[in-house]
Enzyme design. Structure first.
Site, PDB file in Angstrom:
ATOM      1  CD  GLU A 180     -93.761 105.095  16.461  1.00 22.24           C
ATOM      2  OE1 GLU A 180     -93.130 104.433  17.304  1.00 22.24           O
ATOM      3  OE2 GLU A 180     -93.840 104.766  15.272  1.00 22.24           O
ATOM      4  CB  ALA A 234     -85.546 104.146  29.443  1.00 22.86           C
ATOM      5  CB  ILE A 235     -83.022 108.855  31.616  1.00 25.87           C
ATOM      6  CG1 ILE A 235     -82.361 109.108  30.255  1.00 25.87           C
ATOM      7  CG2 ILE A 235     -82.146 109.353  32.768  1.00 25.87           C
ATOM      8  CD1 ILE A 235     -80.940 108.602  30.108  1.00 25.87           C
ATOM      9  CE1 TYR A 242     -86.608 111.455  22.259  1.00 26.21           C
ATOM     10  CE2 TYR A 242     -88.986 111.635  22.160  1.00 26.21           C
ATOM     11  CZ  TYR A 242     -87.853 110.997  22.623  1.00 26.21           C
ATOM     12  OH  TYR A 242     -87.975 109.904  23.440  1.00 26.21           O
TER      13      TYR A 242
END
Length: 151
Positions: free
Chosen positions: A110, A77-78, A122
């Site tokens: 995921e 998370a950002i 990713y």
């Protein structure tokens, strides 16, 4: 342990970070982890949890659970106002480096199939698509793309 760049500092997540982490979690995810979920993970020696900090403000975090030689990345998370500035890449790169230093040789995660920005991140880190979990996510219901990175 830690890495600095452009005023940001990546370091291990500690208990005093959890209120800020949970606030970010609530703003970004439909089924946020609780403070107890994070507390349990940061106190397990086999897990690795990092935060990105700017002037004592937590702006992002990520973590993984270690299972044998594999790392299951659970949280990435950002804060919205800090997204698309390379923080996610630097944070995950550091997480993978720390996992590799503990003997992990493969990493998996995921991601919602609609989260194209995350999928590109990713892929930039070397993850490749390995399959789809139908209806994995709720609120809204959506498939999950399973990705792996082997070293």
């Amino acid at each position: 342990m830690g890495e600095s760049f452009d005023g940001f500092y990546i370091r291990p997540m500690v208990e005093k970070d959890l209120d800020q982490v949970c606030e970010i979690e609530k703003t970004l995810f439909s089924r946020p982890w609780s403070k107890n979920d994070f507390f349990g993970s940061i106190n397990d020696d086999s897990d690795i949890y990092l935060v990105v900090e700017l002037d004592e403000e937590i702006v992002g975090y990520c973590g993984l659970w270690s299972v044998l030689e594999e790392g299951q990345i659970n949280n990435v998370a950002i804060k919205k106002e800090y997204q698309s500035h390379g923080l996610g890449y630097k944070m995950l790169d550091q997480l993978i480096k720390e996992g590799r230093s503990k003997g992990l040789t493969a990493f998996t995660l995921e991601v919602r199939v609609s989260n194209v920005k995350a999928i590109r991140l990713y892929q930039k880190l070397g993850f490749t698509e390995a399959g789809v979990r139908k209806n994995f996510y709720e609120i809204p219901k959506e498939d999950a793309l399973i990705m792996w990175n082997y070293f």
